[in-house]
Design a protein around this motif. Structure first.
Motif, mmCIF file in Angstrom:
data_model
loop_
_atom_site.group_PDB
_atom_site.id
_atom_site.type_symbol
_atom_site.label_atom_id
_atom_site.label_comp_id
_atom_site.label_asym_id
_atom_site.label_seq_id
_atom_site.Cartn_x
_atom_site.Cartn_y
_atom_site.Cartn_z
ATOM 1 N N PRO A 568 0.828 -1.220 0.000
ATOM 2 C CA PRO A 568 0.000 0.000 0.000
ATOM 3 C C PRO A 568 0.854 1.259 0.000
ATOM 4 O O PRO A 568 1.863 1.343 0.718
ATOM 5 C CB PRO A 568 -0.812 -0.129 1.302
ATOM 6 C CG PRO A 568 -0.822 -1.595 1.605
ATOM 7 C CD PRO A 568 0.508 -2.112 1.135
ATOM 8 N N GLY A 569 0.469 2.224 -0.809
ATOM 9 C CA GLY A 569 1.178 3.496 -0.865
ATOM 10 C C GLY A 569 2.367 3.517 -1.794
ATOM 11 O O GLY A 569 3.013 4.557 -1.954
ATOM 12 N N THR A 570 2.679 2.378 -2.434
ATOM 13 C CA THR A 570 3.809 2.330 -3.364
ATOM 14 C C THR A 570 3.405 2.948 -4.702
ATOM 15 O O THR A 570 2.322 2.689 -5.219
ATOM 16 C CB THR A 570 4.265 0.881 -3.582
ATOM 17 O OG1 THR A 570 4.641 0.320 -2.327
ATOM 18 C CG2 THR A 570 5.451 0.810 -4.527
ATOM 19 N N THR A 571 4.280 3.765 -5.274
ATOM 20 C CA THR A 571 4.017 4.426 -6.555
ATOM 21 C C THR A 571 5.269 4.364 -7.417
ATOM 22 O O THR A 571 6.292 3.811 -7.017
ATOM 23 C CB THR A 571 3.626 5.911 -6.349
ATOM 24 O OG1 THR A 571 4.726 6.590 -5.702
ATOM 25 C CG2 THR A 571 2.382 6.051 -5.490
ATOM 26 N N LEU A 572 5.171 4.967 -8.599
ATOM 27 C CA LEU A 572 6.326 5.152 -9.471
ATOM 28 C C LEU A 572 6.705 6.622 -9.488
ATOM 29 O O LEU A 572 5.850 7.499 -9.375
ATOM 30 C CB LEU A 572 6.010 4.686 -10.893
ATOM 31 C CG LEU A 572 5.637 3.216 -11.071
ATOM 32 C CD1 LEU A 572 5.394 2.914 -12.546
ATOM 33 C CD2 LEU A 572 6.725 2.299 -10.525
ATOM 34 N N ASP A 573 7.978 6.894 -9.626
ATOM 35 C CA ASP A 573 8.471 8.271 -9.707
ATOM 36 C C ASP A 573 8.047 8.863 -11.043
ATOM 37 O O ASP A 573 8.517 8.433 -12.095
ATOM 38 C CB ASP A 573 9.996 8.278 -9.571
ATOM 39 C CG ASP A 573 10.564 9.689 -9.444
ATOM 40 O OD1 ASP A 573 9.859 10.646 -9.825
ATOM 41 O OD2 ASP A 573 11.701 9.824 -8.969
ATOM 42 N N GLU A 574 7.167 9.853 -11.015
ATOM 43 C CA GLU A 574 6.673 10.482 -12.244
ATOM 44 C C GLU A 574 7.099 11.933 -12.373
ATOM 45 O O GLU A 574 6.599 12.652 -13.230
ATOM 46 C CB GLU A 574 5.146 10.408 -12.292
ATOM 47 C CG GLU A 574 4.615 9.004 -12.482
ATOM 48 C CD GLU A 574 3.155 9.020 -12.862
ATOM 49 O OE1 GLU A 574 2.361 9.562 -12.096
ATOM 50 O OE2 GLU A 574 2.830 8.524 -13.950
ATOM 51 N N SER A 575 8.028 12.387 -11.519
ATOM 52 C CA SER A 575 8.463 13.775 -11.584
ATOM 53 C C SER A 575 9.245 14.026 -12.859
ATOM 54 O O SER A 575 9.995 13.168 -13.327
ATOM 55 C CB SER A 575 9.315 14.113 -10.360
ATOM 56 O OG SER A 575 10.382 13.210 -10.232
ATOM 57 N N ASN A 576 9.059 15.210 -13.431
ATOM 58 C CA ASN A 576 9.658 15.531 -14.731
ATOM 59 C C ASN A 576 11.174 15.485 -14.713
ATOM 60 O O ASN A 576 11.802 15.013 -15.637
ATOM 61 C CB ASN A 576 9.211 16.918 -15.197
ATOM 62 C CG ASN A 576 7.838 16.892 -15.814
ATOM 63 O OD1 ASN A 576 7.388 15.840 -16.248
ATOM 64 N ND2 ASN A 576 7.181 18.031 -15.828
ATOM 65 N N GLY A 577 11.800 16.013 -13.657
ATOM 66 C CA GLY A 577 13.248 16.161 -13.695
ATOM 67 C C GLY A 577 14.031 15.040 -13.062
ATOM 68 O O GLY A 577 15.259 15.013 -13.154
ATOM 69 N N SER A 578 13.371 14.091 -12.415
ATOM 70 C CA SER A 578 14.090 13.042 -11.693
ATOM 71 C C SER A 578 14.908 12.180 -12.645
ATOM 72 O O SER A 578 14.467 11.823 -13.725
ATOM 73 C CB SER A 578 13.101 12.161 -10.931
ATOM 74 O OG SER A 578 13.753 11.029 -10.402
ATOM 75 N N PHE A 579 16.114 11.814 -12.193
ATOM 76 C CA PHE A 579 16.956 10.917 -12.979
ATOM 77 C C PHE A 579 16.541 9.459 -12.779
ATOM 78 O O PHE A 579 17.115 8.575 -13.385
ATOM 79 C CB PHE A 579 18.421 11.092 -12.579
ATOM 80 C CG PHE A 579 19.042 12.345 -13.117
ATOM 81 C CD1 PHE A 579 20.287 12.326 -13.719
ATOM 82 C CD2 PHE A 579 18.380 13.562 -13.036
ATOM 83 C CE1 PHE A 579 20.854 13.479 -14.221
ATOM 84 C CE2 PHE A 579 18.948 14.711 -13.526
ATOM 85 C CZ PHE A 579 20.185 14.679 -14.121
ATOM 86 N N LEU A 580 15.570 9.232 -11.917
ATOM 87 C CA LEU A 580 15.054 7.882 -11.682
ATOM 88 C C LEU A 580 13.562 7.825 -11.969
ATOM 89 O O LEU A 580 12.814 7.108 -11.299
ATOM 90 C CB LEU A 580 15.354 7.443 -10.241
ATOM 91 C CG LEU A 580 16.835 7.239 -9.908
ATOM 92 C CD1 LEU A 580 17.027 6.950 -8.433
ATOM 93 C CD2 LEU A 580 17.443 6.121 -10.751
ATOM 94 N N ALA A 581 13.135 8.583 -12.984
ATOM 95 C CA ALA A 581 11.724 8.568 -13.366
ATOM 96 C C ALA A 581 11.319 7.150 -13.741
ATOM 97 O O ALA A 581 12.027 6.462 -14.465
ATOM 98 C CB ALA A 581 11.482 9.518 -14.536
ATOM 99 N N GLY A 582 10.167 6.712 -13.241
ATOM 100 C CA GLY A 582 9.681 5.368 -13.513
ATOM 101 C C GLY A 582 10.121 4.340 -12.497
ATOM 102 O O GLY A 582 9.688 3.189 -12.567
ATOM 103 N N CYS A 583 10.977 4.711 -11.542
ATOM 104 C CA CYS A 583 11.424 3.766 -10.524
ATOM 105 C C CYS A 583 10.444 3.730 -9.353
ATOM 106 O O CYS A 583 9.658 4.652 -9.138
ATOM 107 C CB CYS A 583 12.820 4.120 -10.035
ATOM 108 S SG CYS A 583 14.128 3.708 -11.219
#
Length: 671
Positions: A568-583
């Motif tokens: 519960p509460g787990t998501t994917l990194d969707e921030s525009n500038g993150s170098f780990l987008a999608g993690c």
């Protein structure tokens, strides 16, 4: 009618299918599919089923995969014959080919056709375009596509492909998928946990089929064109697919992994496909695709002993946080290199030293691209002239679709204690798309021989640094070893490359050698034996690759999204500038002690990456452009269907070795 139980015993089966699992009892019986009947066909009667809730009620599964792809599913039997194999072996059909026509889905009855024993020429125009099946033959109907395009977003080979009529979406190469996400304003991903199209692209409401370009996929000399109207999901299916009616344009387009396309049902509605179980080829025309006749090739792995330490040419490497421009958007669902990277020093030119050259086993560039362009390459280079090169760096699409061209030279090049004469290197006069990598001096490619195809004018391929060392007699063994040091912020992080063998002081036990997957001239690919995260496991086959030029740990899509659904509460990194987008991002109330390790089987070797090692330390958030939101960010990203990539954060826990002649990859636990 039941003939007998298999081998007169209660043989059992267990099978994974997507996220589903089933087991039960195995029998032999007469099986008839329309006009085709197989005697003594092995079938399974399920007594337990789990994870098929997404499906409407159905009665079973008719597997049309290649022979041998049901390894270890039936107790006491390595593999069992498919329906197609039984028909051919019993003489019911003369030709070991079946054809598949999938009708476009409409509200009217949708009737297609399977033909056993050949193809139905009334279903297509022109001739079958046969394409060689990729090895190993006993996993999937895999092959190499020739091109991919969506408007001006393109990709050429190597482009791995697969057909799968049991999959609805069309899977696209990860980098091109995220280029689409960046290039079209208002585009997003479907992140609803209940949608059957989770992670597929969603266009804004003002984007319609007449505005969006078609998908174009090259299949040999055949160009498969899928109009936007056919990859957009009609609202009439929203309820069936559990898609929320939000006024936006939902699609069947999904990220497939690095350099990977999957022709699911929505693609196969536009192409007739044919499959040869003996000559290992597939496809057809207009709506068709097939494969060229090839022979099975046996692989013999030679036992080569470890070189003595005195015979090794050693090269120090270091893990550094590079400088970067945080205004540059970085797409990193999987294989994009982050700013935490591995570097070494290279000597070349007029007594010059290039101190920070990027090390990457994922590519085989001639040596490095040197030059001072837009502050990306920090040191200019002036050696002996050879020829002009114009390089698109197909493997460097991971670096934000970077491009460089300039002049190629031959020079004596020294890396650590290793020197190669007449090494072909490139001096860049133009560089584009690498600014997010920060200031560095070049790229040192350690990919397999031949993977730098058509990058130097007049040369189909050029020898890599280790190829030259071996050919010139500087090393007696065709092997290099790689030790990537664990990164500790603020510390000196020193690793090592050894040319000519492995350094036994860096690991414990013996090297576990694994055959490299074909084609050999693309990546250091192989098959992993297992993957697990707690009680979440991946079925075989599991395709794998090493890439020290990639930061993230890539895991199979299904297992990643099972983690998202399970915690519960787990998501994917969707921030525009993150170098780990999608993690993966875990909720703030979790700690490393709450999370299991990642475990990956490499032959008989089991590598374990602890939670504290796949969790991103807050001390590097600013370098990776991660917002400190109190959540637990990780290096764990989606790799594609059945795909694992051992990026830098895995290789920090493994010693790896690479044999350029005997085509194998080796691993051992670090000392």
């Amino acid at each position: 009618m039941l003939l007998n139980r298999l081998d007169s015993i209660n043989a059992t089966f267990s099978v994974g299918y997507g996220s589903g699992y089933s087991n039960g009892t195995v029998y032999k019986d007469h099986v008839t599919v329309a006009s085709a009947t197989a005697d003594g066909q092995i079938v399974g009667s399920a007594s337990y089923i789990d994870g098929f809730e997404l499906w409407e009620p159905f009665d079973g599964i008719l597997g049309l995969g290649p022979p041998g792809s049901n390894v270890n599913e039936t107790s006491g039997h390595n593999t069992t014959p498919t329906f197609m194999e039984t028909l051919y072996s019993q003489g019911s059909i003369d030709d070991p080919v079946f054809g598949l026509y999938i009708p476009p889905f409409t509200d009217e009855p949708n009737t297609g056709e399977i033909t056993f024993g050949g193809v139905d020429s009334s279903r297509f125009t022109g001739d079958i375009e046969w394409i060689p099946q990729s090895t190993p033959y006993n996993t999937h109907w895999g092959f190499n596509a020739s091109s991919f395009a969506w408007g001006n977003i393109t990709m050429t080979s190597p482009l791995y492909a697969r057909t799968d009529c049991g999959t609805l979406p069309i899977l696209l190469p990860t980098d091109q998928f995220f280029d689409m996400l960046d290039d079209v304003p208002g585009i997003s991903l479907d992140i609803s946990s209940d949608s059957h199209l989770t992670t597929c692209l969603i266009f804004s409401s003002n984007m319609t089929a007449d505005i969006l370009p078609p998908l174009e996929i090259g299949l040999g000399n055949l160009l498969l064109l899928i109009p936007a109207a056919d990859y957009i999901v009609p609202e009439s299916l929203y309820a069936t697919l559990n898609v929320t009616v939000d006024g936006k344009t939902h699609t069947n387009l999904y990220p497939g992994g690095p350099d990977y396309v999957n022709l699911g049902q929505k693609a196969l509605e536009h192409v007739y496909s044919a499959y040869d179980i003996v000559n290992h080829h597939l496809f057809a025309p207009s709506i068709v695709v097939a494969m060229m006749r090839t022979l099975s090739v046996g692989l013999i792995v030679l036992a080569i002993g470890q070189a003595n330490a005195a015979d090794l040419l050693k090269v120090p490497i270091k893990s550094l946080l590079g400088l970067y421009d945080p205004t540059v958007r970085r797409q990193l669902l999987a294989s994009t290199l982050a700013e935490l990277a591995v570097f070494t020093a290279v000597e070349a030119g007029d007594n010059q030293t290039f101190p920070n050259v990027l090390v990457d086993t994922g590519i085989a560039e001639r040596m490095a691209a040197f030059g001072r362009i837009n502050a990306t390459f920090a040191v200019a280079y002036v050696p002996e002239f050879l020829s002009v090169f114009d390089t698109v760096y197909p493997a460097l699409n991971r670096y934000g679709s970077g491009y460089a061209n300039g002049t190629a030279y031959k020079d004596a090049v020294t890396v650590g204690s290793a020197t190669a004469s007449d090494q072909i290197i490139g001096s860049a006069s133009y560089v584009e798309g690498f600014s997010e990598l920060g200031v560095y001096d070049g790229i040192f490619g350690l990919g397999p021989p031949g993977s730098n195809i058509n990058q130097t004018s007049g040369y189909p391929t050029t020898p890599t640094f280790i190829e030259n060392l071996y050919a010139q007699g500087s090393i007696s063994e065709s092997i290099f070893g790689l030790y990537v040091p664990p990164f500790v912020p603020g510390a000196v992080n020193t690793g090592e490359i050894t040319f000519g063998g492995v350094d036994s002081s860096r690991f414990v036990g013996e090297i576990e050698w694994i055959p490299q997957d074909t084609p050999y001239n693309q990546h250091w690919n192989f098959n992993a034996t297992s993957f697990s995260w707690g009680n979440i496991t991946a079925p075989q086959p599991i395709f794998a690759r090493t890439d020290c030029g990639a930061l993230a740990i890539l895991i199979p899509n299904d297992q990643l999204f099972t983690i998202v659904d399970t915690i519960p509460g787990t998501t994917l990194d969707e921030s525009n500038g993150s170098f780990l987008a999608g993690c993966l991002i875990f909720p703030a109330n979790m700690t490393a002690a709450d999370l299991p390790p990642l475990e990956i089987g490499l032959g008989s070797l089991q590598v374990q990456v602890r939670a504290e090692d796949y969790i991103v330390s807050p001390s590097v958030y600013s370098a990776l452009n991660i917002t400190d939101d109190g959540m637990m960010h990780t290096y764990v990203c989606a790799g594609g269907p059945s795909f694992v990539m051992l990026g830098q954060k895995v290789l920090e826990h493994l010693y790896s070795a690479y044999d350029i002649v005997n085509h194998r990859v080796g691993f051992a636990h670090i000392a």
